[in-house]
Scaffold this motif. Structure first.
Motif: not given
Lengths: 283, 241
Positions: A152, A155, A210, A213-217, A219, A271, A282
């Motif tokens: 965290r 990031i 990239i 991916g929508r989120s960092f995780k 991606t 996305h 989710q």
């Protein structure tokens, strides 16, 4: 045919090491790409050239000297960049050229280019030893644990350095940590694709991920998947067709990126669809 | 009780004075509007308060703690920058952005903060897909997750449409009145400052006025003097840039 290939010890070592390096390069590379430091891996690899030449000259296992020279030059250049406010791309250029210059002088002192130098320049994962495989697995495990623990904070400092600093995150220490980790990763991965193609492993799977991916995780997971599939397929294809593994791996990664770009330009990458297919619970 | 105390603050950049001998204090639960033209030193003041600029003369105390000696006070301070600066294609959802830098187990707080700024339904969208106004609300949520006692906002509605600005102001009002958060907010919008803030600080490198908002806005002579001085500074700033 595939099963027969997989029964060879050198192939098993190549695939296990390849998967570990794929995971490592894609995760570390994601932080570098998002920090606009895409060519930093390339610069560290070039500085390791000097380290490899020094090792060959003085008769020490070249990867050990490569680790020392790469880490030292990466940390020094980061310090110089911060102290003298040199831009990232200029720092990369300095690191890149000084490593090559240093290496060339040492090579000329040792009597010119040898087969050993070429194996480091272009890499050959099929020649990886049991000891190398153990080292690659240990380094990959350790680095991924460190990244997971500081996930965290890393990031946040990548997303917005100033805000992270205001929130009490030790941004400068994290910058050094990322550079240190990148240095170790590059030298570890040299055996796979060599000095000249190393940055491809850091950059291409991440640029592709990239776009999806929508989120960092997400991606990070996609980038790891692209890197692992390019490397495993690259090793197998190169063996079957008797071509160089490093070039095959990089071209496969570029192929995945080209397909992704085509899909995106046709408007076929959305996305929200990616999110639905990866984490339906989710919604 | 004083939340912030600034004593004789002077900042110079390469020999040019950005802030000149500023002294004032901010009380708990104040809603302070800091007004001043471009180049008046508002962002410089915030940078000193947040420990981004450390080379200044004078002293700044947060909760009685000298900002030069410790950074612990930052735990109780939330900061919303002028404009969200990040890579447009940064692959992070709204929720991930709010979660950045936090310890594990903060999920409930993250949801509450997103609800507080009326943006919960966008929590799974990629941050770069949101409008600037929505992004600023995300950054308020991010600041709120840390349970701040003080919220510092540097011209947060620059480039935001009127409707989003109204929503933004109403959120700030709620945070100050219902959640007792001290707000320190720089703005060009005198009407909004008049409506929202209970205290005003007029900055133009020097501190032109600091006190109760009504006192400033009901004194036409003060407003006239401020406008003239702002105009001069505005012209000077443009001549320099």
């Amino acid at each position: 045919m595939t099963l027969e290939i997989l029964s060879y010890g050198f192939m098993q070592r190549a695939i296990v090491s390849g998967i570990a390096i794929a995971l490592l390069c894609s995760v570390v590379g994601l932080f570098l790409v998002l920090r606009r430091y895409s060519l930093f891996g390339d610069a560290i690899a070039h500085s390791s050239f000097g380290g490899i030449a020094a090792g060959l000259l003085i008769g020490i296992y070249p990867l050990w000297t490569a680790y020392i020279v790469s880490l030292a030059s990466a940390l020094i250049i980061t310090r110089i960049k911060q102290k003298f406010e040199i831009s990232g791309d200029a720092a990369v250029a300095v690191l890149l050229s000084s490593g090559i210059a240093f290496g060339l002088i040492l090579i000329s002192l040792s009597g010119g280019f040898t087969i050993d130098i070429f194996s480091f320049l272009f890499g050959n994962i099929l020649l990886v030893s049991v000891e190398d495989t153990v080292l690659i697995l240990a380094l990959t495990g350790s680095i991924l644990i460190v990244i997971l623990l500081l996930y965290r904070q890393l990031i946040y400092s990548t997303f917005n350095e100033e805000q992270a600093k205001v929130s009490g995150i030790p941004v400068e220490k994290l910058n050094y940590l990322i550079v240190f980790i990148a240095g170790i990763t590059v030298v570890t991965a040299i055996q796979l694709v060599g000095i000249l193609l190393i940055s491809a492993l850091f950059v291409i799977p991440n640029v592709t991920a990239i776009m999806y991916g929508r989120s960092f995780k997400q991606t990070a997971i996609l980038s790891m998947a692209f890197a692992v599939s390019s490397i495993v397929a690259g090793i197998l294809i190169s063996y079957v067709f008797d071509i160089t593994p490093s070039g095959t791996i990089v071209l496969l990664a570029i192929g995945i990126m080209a397909v992704t770009m085509s899909l995106k330009s046709l408007g076929l990458i959305d996305h929200s669809q990616i999110r639905q297919s990866i984490r339906p619970h989710q919604r | 009780m004083n939340v912030v105390e600034i004593k004789n603050l002077t900042v110079e950049y390469s020999g040019v004075r950005a802030l000149d001998n500023i002294s004032f204090s901010i009380n708990q639960n104040d809603f302070l509007g800091i007004i001043g033209p471009n180049g008046a030193g508002k962002s410089t003041l915030f940078a000193c308060m947040l420990g981004i600029i450390t080379e200044f003369k004078g002293e700044i105390y947060f909760f009685g703690e000298n900002v030069r000696k410790s950074k612990k006070y930052l735990r109780d301070v939330g900061y919303v920058p002028q404009k969200p600066v990040f890579e447009k294609n940064f692959p992070a959802t709204v929720k991930e952005v709010v979660r950045m830098g936090l310890k594990k187990g903060s999920e409930k707080k993250i949801d509450e903060a997103l609800q507080q700024v009326w943006i919960h339904e966008l929590s799974h969208r990629r941050i770069g897909e949101l409008s600037v106004g929505q992004q600023q609300r995300v950054f308020i949520a991010k600041a709120l997750v840390g349970d701040p006692k003080v919220l510092i906002l540097d011209e947060p509605v620059t480039g935001i449409d009127k409707q989003s600005t109204e929503i933004f102001y109403s959120i700030l009002h709620d945070l100050n009145q219902k959640h007792n958060i001290t707000i320190i907010w720089s703005s060009h919008d005198l009407d909004a400052v008049n409506k929202l803030a209970n205290k005003v600080a007029c900055l133009n490198k020097t501190l032109f006025f600091h006190g109760v908002s009504q006192e400033f806005f009901s004194n036409e002579e003060l407003i006239k003097q401020y406008s003239e001085s702002s105009m001069q500074q505005h012209m000077h700033h443009h001549a320099q840039t």
